[in-house]
Design a protein around this motif. Structure first.
Motif, PDB file in Angstrom:
ATOM      1  N   PHE A  98      32.397 -22.463  -9.637  1.00 28.12           N
ATOM      2  CA  PHE A  98      32.016 -21.645 -10.781  1.00 28.12           C
ATOM      3  C   PHE A  98      31.326 -20.359 -10.338  1.00 28.12           C
ATOM      4  N   GLU A  99      30.558 -20.412  -9.252  1.00 29.33           N
ATOM      5  CA  GLU A  99      29.889 -19.226  -8.735  1.00 29.33           C
ATOM      6  C   GLU A  99      30.928 -18.222  -8.239  1.00 29.33           C
ATOM      7  N   LYS A 100      31.987 -18.707  -7.604  1.00 28.53           N
ATOM      8  CA  LYS A 100      33.059 -17.829  -7.150  1.00 28.53           C
ATOM      9  C   LYS A 100      33.766 -17.190  -8.346  1.00 28.53           C
ATOM     10  N   GLN A 101      33.956 -17.996  -9.413  1.00 32.75           N
ATOM     11  CA  GLN A 101      34.602 -17.474 -10.612  1.00 32.75           C
ATOM     12  C   GLN A 101      33.744 -16.389 -11.259  1.00 32.75           C
ATOM     13  N   LYS A 102      32.430 -16.576 -11.203  1.00 33.61           N
ATOM     14  CA  LYS A 102      31.506 -15.581 -11.733  1.00 33.61           C
ATOM     15  C   LYS A 102      31.639 -14.277 -10.968  1.00 33.61           C
ATOM     16  N   GLN A 103      31.737 -14.366  -9.638  1.00 35.14           N
ATOM     17  CA  GLN A 103      31.884 -13.175  -8.808  1.00 35.14           C
ATOM     18  C   GLN A 103      33.197 -12.463  -9.118  1.00 35.14           C
ATOM     19  N   ILE A 104      34.262 -13.240  -9.337  1.00 32.76           N
ATOM     20  CA  ILE A 104      35.566 -12.646  -9.663  1.00 32.76           C
ATOM     21  C   ILE A 104      35.487 -11.900 -10.991  1.00 32.76           C
ATOM     22  N   ALA A 105      34.798 -12.522 -11.972  1.00 33.18           N
ATOM     23  CA  ALA A 105      34.657 -11.881 -13.285  1.00 33.18           C
ATOM     24  C   ALA A 105      33.918 -10.553 -13.167  1.00 33.18           C
ATOM     25  N   HIS A 106      32.878 -10.510 -12.341  1.00 36.28           N
ATOM     26  CA  HIS A 106      32.135  -9.280 -12.147  1.00 36.28           C
ATOM     27  C   HIS A 106      32.992  -8.233 -11.432  1.00 36.28           C
ATOM     28  N   GLN A 107      33.795  -8.671 -10.465  1.00 34.64           N
ATOM     29  CA  GLN A 107      34.673  -7.738  -9.770  1.00 34.64           C
ATOM     30  C   GLN A 107      35.692  -7.132 -10.735  1.00 34.64           C
ATOM     31  N   GLU A 108      36.231  -7.969 -11.638  1.00 39.34           N
ATOM     32  CA  GLU A 108      37.182  -7.479 -12.628  1.00 39.34           C
ATOM     33  C   GLU A 108      36.527  -6.441 -13.530  1.00 39.34           C
ATOM     34  N   SER A 167      32.698 -17.225 -18.589  1.00 38.17           N
ATOM     35  CA  SER A 167      33.323 -15.914 -18.743  1.00 38.17           C
ATOM     36  C   SER A 167      32.925 -15.278 -20.075  1.00 38.17           C
ATOM     37  N   ALA A 168      32.889 -16.098 -21.147  1.00 34.51           N
ATOM     38  CA  ALA A 168      32.488 -15.578 -22.454  1.00 34.51           C
ATOM     39  C   ALA A 168      31.047 -15.081 -22.412  1.00 34.51           C
ATOM     40  N   SER A 169      30.189 -15.827 -21.719  1.00 32.38           N
ATOM     41  CA  SER A 169      28.788 -15.436 -21.607  1.00 32.38           C
ATOM     42  C   SER A 169      28.656 -14.108 -20.860  1.00 32.38           C
ATOM     43  N   LEU A 170      29.430 -13.932 -19.792  1.00 29.59           N
ATOM     44  CA  LEU A 170      29.386 -12.686 -19.031  1.00 29.59           C
ATOM     45  C   LEU A 170      29.871 -11.502 -19.872  1.00 29.59           C
ATOM     46  N   VAL A 171      30.931 -11.707 -20.630  1.00 27.88           N
ATOM     47  CA  VAL A 171      31.432 -10.637 -21.492  1.00 27.88           C
ATOM     48  C   VAL A 171      30.378 -10.265 -22.532  1.00 27.88           C
ATOM     49  N   TYR A 172      29.731 -11.294 -23.108  1.00 26.97           N
ATOM     50  CA  TYR A 172      28.696 -11.056 -24.111  1.00 26.97           C
ATOM     51  C   TYR A 172      27.540 -10.237 -23.531  1.00 26.97           C
TER      52      TYR A 172
END
Length: 254
Positions: free
Chosen positions: A160-170, A234-239
């Motif tokens: 999940f931490e890797k997915q968080k990093q990917i979301a930020h990179q996007e 991902s929804a939390s990061l977008v928010y």
């Protein structure tokens, strides 16, 4: 039915309020089923039940929506003191509908005191239900201490931490494209409504995919849990990104 994030948040807050530190004087359990029906346990369930060293029973009904509050489902107010646990917005809508003897918590804050009542069921029935619920939770805790389960959880956290990093990179890539198209002041140049729609669409997509995973649709993922947590994160990061841009999105339930 899986609990919503808001329900889990209210559960955490009321548990924190009643879970005293140091020498405990009050003990609480969630989802306590009382009584028996044709030999089977359970004709009524209390969302959260506490018992203190003075012999006082308190019952809590957790409600997160107007339809849930007005549901005809039986409300298990059988304790000496009984409470609704609500969000602030919901309380403003229903404050006139709360019975005089029922108290109200907004999260962990008591905004309306409950009046003492006689127990609606025999105390032995409550004690037996409390013991059963405690045994159930103790069994869950024992099973969760499995080394293999802990290792699996650790692996998921790393994933999940890797997915968080990917979301930020996007997100950074998207910002670069916007700067390239509109200049350094792209936020001022980009139409506000377009920004709102863009953020809202991304947020709604992840929320819808989270609920799809909850009902068993999680193609491309190893499990429903993995898919659910990815899209919730991902929804939390977008928010949060929308808030940083000065935009408040419509969240689930609104």
């Amino acid at each position: 039915m899986a609990k919503t994030d808001l329900t889990l948040k209210l559960e955490e807050e009321i548990h924190s309020k009643t879970n005293t530190k140091g020498m405990k004087s009050e003990f609480g359990l969630f989802e306590v089923t009382i009584g028996f029906n044709d030999g089977r346990p359970g004709y009524e369930r209390i969302d959260y039940l506490t018992y203190d060293t003075k012999g006082i029973w308190r019952c809590y009904e957790i409600k997160v929506s107007l339809s849930d509050f007005r549901s005809k489902a039986k409300k298990s107010f059988v304790g000496h003191y009984n409470y609704f646990v609500l969000t602030k917005d919901l309380y403003e809508l229903v404050k006139e509908e709360v019975p005089n003897h029922i108290g109200v918590y907004i999260g962990s804050n008591c905004v309306k005191r409950a009046k003492r009542q006689e127990l609606a069921v025999d105390e032995e029935v409550l004690k037996e239900a409390f013991i059963r619920a405690g045994a159930r939770d103790a069994d869950k805790l024992y099973r969760c201490n499995s080394p293999m389960l802990l290792l699996d959880t650790e692996r998921k956290m790393i994933k999940f931490e890797k997915q968080k990093q990917i979301a930020h990179q996007e997100l950074r890539v998207l910002e670069h494209k916007l700067r390239k198209r509109f200049g350094m002041k792209w936020e001022e140049e980009l139409d506000l409504e377009e920004k709102v729609q863009t953020f809202q669409k991304r947020y709604d997509y992840h929320i819808s995919q989270k609920y799809e995973a909850m009902v068993g649709n999680y193609d491309g993922w190893s499990s429903s849990t993995d898919a659910r947590y990815h899209h919730a994160l991902s929804a939390s990061l977008v928010y949060q990104d929308a808030l940083t841009a000065g935009i408040r999105l419509k969240t689930e339930g609104e």
